[in-house]
Design a protein around this motif. Structure first.
Motif, PDB file in Angstrom:
ATOM      1  N   PRO A 118      -7.607   5.229  -8.942  1.00 14.26           N
ATOM      2  CA  PRO A 118      -6.328   4.589  -9.238  1.00 14.26           C
ATOM      3  C   PRO A 118      -5.993   3.516  -8.199  1.00 14.26           C
ATOM      4  CG  PRO A 118      -6.140   6.975  -9.429  1.00 14.26           C
ATOM      5  CD  PRO A 118      -7.480   6.702  -8.830  1.00 14.26           C
ATOM      6  N   ILE A 119      -5.399   2.436  -8.674  1.00 16.96           N
ATOM      7  CA  ILE A 119      -5.019   1.337  -7.775  1.00 16.96           C
ATOM      8  C   ILE A 119      -4.048   1.831  -6.703  1.00 16.96           C
ATOM      9  CG2 ILE A 119      -3.645  -0.776  -7.670  1.00 16.96           C
ATOM     10  CD1 ILE A 119      -6.221  -1.549  -8.626  1.00 16.96           C
ATOM     11  N   SER A 120      -3.098   2.705  -7.082  1.00 21.43           N
ATOM     12  CA  SER A 120      -2.109   3.189  -6.127  1.00 21.43           C
ATOM     13  C   SER A 120      -2.774   3.927  -4.972  1.00 21.43           C
ATOM     14  CB  SER A 120      -1.100   4.109  -6.829  1.00 21.43           C
ATOM     15  OG  SER A 120      -1.771   5.182  -7.496  1.00 21.43           O
ATOM     16  N   LYS A 121      -3.836   4.667  -5.265  1.00 17.11           N
ATOM     17  CA  LYS A 121      -4.569   5.374  -4.219  1.00 17.11           C
ATOM     18  C   LYS A 121      -5.297   4.384  -3.311  1.00 17.11           C
ATOM     19  CE  LYS A 121      -8.395   8.618  -3.526  1.00 17.11           C
ATOM     20  NZ  LYS A 121      -9.414   9.479  -4.179  1.00 17.11           N
ATOM     21  N   GLU A 122      -5.892   3.363  -3.898  1.00 13.77           N
ATOM     22  CA  GLU A 122      -6.616   2.367  -3.106  1.00 13.77           C
ATOM     23  C   GLU A 122      -5.674   1.605  -2.178  1.00 13.77           C
ATOM     24  OE1 GLU A 122      -9.662  -1.424  -3.743  1.00 13.77           O
ATOM     25  OE2 GLU A 122      -9.327   0.030  -5.358  1.00 13.77           O
ATOM     26  N   ILE A 123      -4.464   1.311  -2.660  1.00 11.92           N
ATOM     27  CA  ILE A 123      -3.488   0.609  -1.823  1.00 11.92           C
ATOM     28  C   ILE A 123      -3.124   1.459  -0.611  1.00 11.92           C
ATOM     29  CG2 ILE A 123      -1.106  -0.229  -1.736  1.00 11.92           C
ATOM     30  CD1 ILE A 123      -1.408  -1.073  -4.652  1.00 11.92           C
ATOM     31  N   ARG A 124      -2.896   2.751  -0.843  1.00  8.05           N
ATOM     32  CA  ARG A 124      -2.553   3.637   0.268  1.00  8.05           C
ATOM     33  C   ARG A 124      -3.692   3.720   1.283  1.00  8.05           C
ATOM     34  NH1 ARG A 124      -0.225   9.631  -0.836  1.00  8.05           N
ATOM     35  NH2 ARG A 124       1.385   8.355  -1.786  1.00  8.05           N
ATOM     36  N   CYS A 125      -4.916   3.818   0.791  1.00 13.06           N
ATOM     37  CA  CYS A 125      -6.066   3.879   1.697  1.00 13.06           C
ATOM     38  C   CYS A 125      -6.187   2.604   2.523  1.00 13.06           C
ATOM     39  CB  CYS A 125      -7.349   4.104   0.901  1.00 13.06           C
ATOM     40  SG  CYS A 125      -7.520   5.762   0.214  1.00 13.06           S
ATOM     41  N   ARG A 126      -6.046   1.463   1.865  1.00 17.25           N
ATOM     42  CA  ARG A 126      -6.139   0.190   2.590  1.00 17.25           C
ATOM     43  C   ARG A 126      -5.054   0.089   3.652  1.00 17.25           C
ATOM     44  NH1 ARG A 126      -7.611  -5.003  -1.170  1.00 17.25           N
ATOM     45  NH2 ARG A 126      -9.415  -4.145  -2.269  1.00 17.25           N
ATOM     46  N   ARG A 172       3.313   9.217   6.740  1.00 21.84           N
ATOM     47  CA  ARG A 172       2.807   9.694   8.032  1.00 21.84           C
ATOM     48  C   ARG A 172       3.078  11.180   8.199  1.00 21.84           C
ATOM     49  NH1 ARG A 172       6.541   8.107  12.661  1.00 21.84           N
ATOM     50  NH2 ARG A 172       7.490  10.012  11.836  1.00 21.84           N
ATOM     51  N   ASN A 173       4.288  11.608   7.851  1.00 24.68           N
ATOM     52  CA  ASN A 173       4.630  13.022   7.951  1.00 24.68           C
ATOM     53  C   ASN A 173       3.804  13.865   6.980  1.00 24.68           C
ATOM     54  OD1 ASN A 173       6.565  12.409   9.898  1.00 24.68           O
ATOM     55  ND2 ASN A 173       8.214  12.194   8.397  1.00 24.68           N
ATOM     56  N   MET A 174       3.515  13.302   5.797  1.00 29.57           N
ATOM     57  CA  MET A 174       2.663  13.998   4.831  1.00 29.57           C
ATOM     58  C   MET A 174       1.258  14.212   5.396  1.00 29.57           C
ATOM     59  SD  MET A 174       3.769  11.988   1.340  1.00 29.57           S
ATOM     60  CE  MET A 174       2.291  12.542   0.490  1.00 29.57           C
ATOM     61  N   GLY A 175       0.818  13.257   6.219  1.00 36.88           N
ATOM     62  CA  GLY A 175      -0.504  13.360   6.821  1.00 36.88           C
ATOM     63  C   GLY A 175      -0.556  14.283   8.017  1.00 36.88           C
ATOM     64  N   GLY A 176       0.599  14.832   8.415  1.00 37.06           N
ATOM     65  CA  GLY A 176       0.627  15.763   9.539  1.00 37.06           C
ATOM     66  C   GLY A 176       0.863  15.110  10.883  1.00 37.06           C
ATOM     67  N   GLU A 198      -8.603   9.602   4.285  1.00 40.84           N
ATOM     68  CA  GLU A 198      -9.153  10.003   2.983  1.00 40.84           C
ATOM     69  C   GLU A 198      -8.396  11.205   2.425  1.00 40.84           C
ATOM     70  OE1 GLU A 198     -13.263  10.650   3.710  1.00 40.84           O
ATOM     71  OE2 GLU A 198     -13.771   8.514   3.807  1.00 40.84           O
ATOM     72  N   ALA A 199      -8.068  12.160   3.293  1.00 41.11           N
ATOM     73  CA  ALA A 199      -7.317  13.340   2.859  1.00 41.11           C
ATOM     74  C   ALA A 199      -5.892  12.956   2.448  1.00 41.11           C
ATOM     75  CB  ALA A 199      -7.270  14.379   3.974  1.00 41.11           C
ATOM     76  N   LEU A 200      -5.275  12.023   3.180  1.00 40.53           N
ATOM     77  CA  LEU A 200      -3.926  11.576   2.856  1.00 40.53           C
ATOM     78  C   LEU A 200      -3.893  10.860   1.510  1.00 40.53           C
ATOM     79  CD1 LEU A 200      -0.950  11.038   3.613  1.00 40.53           C
ATOM     80  CD2 LEU A 200      -1.721   8.983   4.813  1.00 40.53           C
ATOM     81  N   CYS A 201      -4.923  10.079   1.214  1.00 44.58           N
ATOM     82  CA  CYS A 201      -4.953   9.328  -0.035  1.00 44.58           C
ATOM     83  C   CYS A 201      -5.100  10.235  -1.245  1.00 44.58           C
ATOM     84  CB  CYS A 201      -6.099   8.308  -0.004  1.00 44.58           C
ATOM     85  SG  CYS A 201      -5.864   7.007   1.215  1.00 44.58           S
ATOM     86  N   VAL A 202      -5.679  11.397  -1.062  1.00 48.42           N
ATOM     87  CA  VAL A 202      -5.824  12.356  -2.156  1.00 48.42           C
ATOM     88  C   VAL A 202      -4.512  13.054  -2.449  1.00 48.42           C
ATOM     89  CG1 VAL A 202      -7.003  14.473  -2.898  1.00 48.42           C
ATOM     90  CG2 VAL A 202      -8.272  12.680  -1.719  1.00 48.42           C
ATOM     91  N   THR A 203      -3.633  13.151  -1.428  1.00 48.14           N
ATOM     92  CA  THR A 203      -2.374  13.880  -1.561  1.00 48.14           C
ATOM     93  C   THR A 203      -1.490  13.246  -2.632  1.00 48.14           C
ATOM     94  OG1 THR A 203      -2.433  14.382   0.797  1.00 48.14           O
ATOM     95  CG2 THR A 203      -0.356  14.714  -0.350  1.00 48.14           C
TER      96      THR A 203
END
Length: 203
Positions: A118-126, A172-176, A198-203
């Motif tokens: 998904p584009i939304s996931k790619e944006i978060r990863c970038r 950031r808080n979601m990523g711990g 990578e783990a954050l983008c899956v969330t």
């Protein structure tokens, strides 16, 4: 500036992006029409039976997706905007893969056929890969200062506007990472940071 008065405006264009007074760059509505126009100009390629599926996907990633995601690391997005850009990609993929609307193909199956995400996931990863580079800079760097700087005074009553910084602090808080100091320490280890992103983008 240089002896000239600057007007106060709600938004302005800078390097092809729309900068707003709410903080961050709300550029989804600016980039989507350009990506649609690029996709439409290449309609002959998408309809071609000579060009194989893999080549079409490569052309889509290089020409259409790059037009859409220009500067996406600095976008502030709502859930509605994320849904909108994901729908745009799904429509493009269905057209390229010649999937009719009558065919009941799930989004997961569609992305699997196109070997994409998904584009939304790619944006978060970038965005978080880019933030890793920022956090590894000197703490006196302007970009690092902008992450923690707070203006003087009090904000008006009511629900605060969605800004880029509020959005990344929530992620950031979601990523711990409970603070930018913790995130900065994690970003120092590039391999660990990459796996965390990578783990954050899956969330």
């Amino acid at each position: 500036m240089n002896g000239k008065d600057l007007d106060t405006v709600e938004k302005f264009s800078y390097l092809g992006a729309i900068v707003t007074n709410e903080g961050g760059i709300g550029d989804v509505n600016n980039r989507l029409p350009k990506a649609r126009a690029t996709f439409t100009k290449l309609k002959g390629i998408w309809k071609s039976n000579i060009i194989n599926r893999r080549t079409k996907i490569k052309l889509y990633n290089v020409l259409v997706k790059s037009a859409l995601l220009y500067g996406c690391e600095s976008w502030k997005r709502t859930k509605g905007e994320e849904k909108e850009i994901d729908i745009f990609q799904n429509k493009c993929l269905r057209w390229m893969l010649n999937i009719k609307w009558q065919e009941r193909v799930t989004t997961e199956d569609l992305l699997k056929r196109a070997d994409t995400q998904p584009i939304s996931k790619e944006i978060r990863c970038r965005k978080w890969k880019w933030l890793g580079h920022i956090l590894r800079k000197d703490q006196g760097d302007d970009c690092n200062i902008a992450l923690t700087w707070a203006p003087e005074g009090k904000r008006r009553r009511g629900r605060p506007n969605t800004t880029w910084r509020r959005m990344v602090e929530k992620e950031r808080n979601m990523g711990g990472w409970t603070s930018w100091g913790v995130a900065r320490a994690a970003a120092a280890n590039r391999d660990r940071w990459r796996h965390s992103v990578e783990a954050l983008c899956v969330t």
